[in-house]
Design a protein around this motif. Structure first.
Motif, PDB file in Angstrom:
ATOM      1  N   THR A 175      25.717  43.584  49.861  1.00 20.76           N
ATOM      2  CA  THR A 175      26.705  42.501  49.910  1.00 20.76           C
ATOM      3  C   THR A 175      26.771  41.854  48.532  1.00 20.76           C
ATOM      4  O   THR A 175      25.898  42.075  47.682  1.00 20.76           O
ATOM      5  N   THR A 176      27.788  41.005  48.342  1.00 20.24           N
ATOM      6  CA  THR A 176      27.873  40.285  47.067  1.00 20.24           C
ATOM      7  C   THR A 176      26.760  39.249  46.946  1.00 20.24           C
ATOM      8  O   THR A 176      26.529  38.718  45.868  1.00 20.24           O
TER       9      THR A 176
ATOM     10  N   GLN B 187      36.239  46.911  46.029  1.00 17.66           N
ATOM     11  CA  GLN B 187      37.066  45.817  46.544  1.00 17.66           C
ATOM     12  C   GLN B 187      37.592  46.105  47.946  1.00 17.66           C
ATOM     13  O   GLN B 187      37.572  45.233  48.813  1.00 17.66           O
TER      14      GLN B 187
ATOM     15  N   ILE C 299      41.288  38.268  42.816  1.00 18.90           N
ATOM     16  CA  ILE C 299      40.195  38.345  43.789  1.00 18.90           C
ATOM     17  C   ILE C 299      39.809  39.812  43.972  1.00 18.90           C
ATOM     18  O   ILE C 299      40.663  40.678  44.162  1.00 18.90           O
ATOM     19  N   GLY C 300      38.527  40.085  43.886  1.00 16.13           N
ATOM     20  CA  GLY C 300      38.018  41.455  43.998  1.00 16.13           C
ATOM     21  C   GLY C 300      37.814  42.132  42.666  1.00 16.13           C
ATOM     22  O   GLY C 300      37.198  43.198  42.604  1.00 16.13           O
TER      23      GLY C 300
ATOM     24  N   ALA D 121      30.576  35.806  42.264  1.00 23.75           N
ATOM     25  CA  ALA D 121      29.228  36.276  42.551  1.00 23.75           C
ATOM     26  C   ALA D 121      28.724  36.993  41.308  1.00 23.75           C
ATOM     27  O   ALA D 121      29.508  37.571  40.550  1.00 23.75           O
TER      28      ALA D 121
ATOM     29  N   ASN E 113      34.754  45.564  50.250  1.00 28.76           N
ATOM     30  CA  ASN E 113      34.043  44.307  50.033  1.00 28.76           C
ATOM     31  C   ASN E 113      32.525  44.488  49.990  1.00 28.76           C
ATOM     32  O   ASN E 113      31.776  43.716  50.585  1.00 28.76           O
TER      33      ASN E 113
ATOM     34  N   SER F 108      36.129  42.829  39.064  1.00 24.92           N
ATOM     35  CA  SER F 108      34.732  42.740  38.646  1.00 24.92           C
ATOM     36  C   SER F 108      34.573  43.272  37.232  1.00 24.92           C
ATOM     37  O   SER F 108      35.411  44.024  36.734  1.00 24.92           O
TER      38      SER F 108
ATOM     39  N   SER G  61      33.693  30.588  43.240  1.00 21.51           N
ATOM     40  CA  SER G  61      34.683  31.669  43.249  1.00 21.51           C
ATOM     41  C   SER G  61      34.116  32.981  42.744  1.00 21.51           C
ATOM     42  O   SER G  61      34.845  33.986  42.701  1.00 21.51           O
TER      43      SER G  61
ATOM     44  N   ILE H 218      31.697  39.306  39.947  1.00 21.22           N
ATOM     45  CA  ILE H 218      32.748  39.630  40.918  1.00 21.22           C
ATOM     46  C   ILE H 218      33.493  38.343  41.259  1.00 21.22           C
ATOM     47  O   ILE H 218      32.865  37.324  41.574  1.00 21.22           O
ATOM     48  N   ARG H 219      34.813  38.416  41.206  1.00 16.25           N
ATOM     49  CA  ARG H 219      35.591  37.263  41.682  1.00 16.25           C
ATOM     50  C   ARG H 219      35.755  37.415  43.186  1.00 16.25           C
ATOM     51  O   ARG H 219      36.287  38.413  43.665  1.00 16.25           O
ATOM     52  N   THR H 220      35.289  36.409  43.925  1.00 16.57           N
ATOM     53  CA  THR H 220      35.334  36.459  45.384  1.00 16.57           C
ATOM     54  C   THR H 220      36.377  35.518  45.973  1.00 16.57           C
ATOM     55  O   THR H 220      36.654  35.577  47.172  1.00 16.57           O
TER      56      THR H 220
END
Ligand code: FES
Length: 150
Positions: free
Chosen positions: A116-117, A101, A60-61, A84, A104, A63, A82, A72-74
């Motif tokens: 933002t994502t 990350q 997570i986080g 963006a 965020n 990219s 999961s 990006i893995r969110t």
């Protein structure tokens, strides 16, 4: 007219001409009605970008940028929710966008605009200019391949 008066008036005239030309030449980036936009709206229509989820952006986080798209893995798991996907080049003046990350948000390497994502603007460029929201893309997953087609 005395010689001193003539010289003073001449000096004032030159000062006014210089000030006027400088002001019109410089302008104010902050008042630009449109962003300076060489970064444009992202990759050309038809561009495809693939990410191998067996080896890339596993945590997570994490990219990665592929073909002008920032993935990006969110969240955990390999479902489309999961991830963006946004344009990877800043709409302002084409700086590289990176996912930060720890904070965020997505940040431009050139003038530090932030997004933002989901592509919304969090902070305008630090040069007084203006940017626009990022394009975001719909992702799809087939096997271990995460894809975007613009
Ligand atoms: S190019 Fe990104 S903020 Fe200027």
């Amino acid at each position: 007219m005395e010689r001193n008066d003539f010289i003073k008036s001449l000096g004032l005239g030159i000062a006014l001409v210089c000030t006027g030309s400088c002001l019109s030449g410089c302008g104010s980036k902050g008042s630009d009605p449109q962003p300076n936009n060489p970064g444009g709206g992202g990759p050309a229509t038809g561009t495809t970008a693939n990410v191998d989820l067996a080896t890339q952006i596993l945590s997570i986080g994490a990219s990665v940028t592929v073909n002008g798209i920032l993935f990006i893995r969110t969240a955990a798991g390999n479902t489309t929710s999961s991830f963006a996907a946004t344009q990877a080049v800043c709409p302002h003046q084409g700086g590289a966008l990176n996912f930060i990350q720890a904070s965020n948000f997505i940040q431009c390497a050139l003038h530090a605009s932030r997004y933002t994502t989901a592509g919304s603007i969090l902070a305008q460029p630090n040069d007084g200019g203006t940017t626009s929201a990022l394009k975001v893309y719909t992702t799809s997953i087939s096997g271990n391949t995460l894809s975007v087609t613009v």
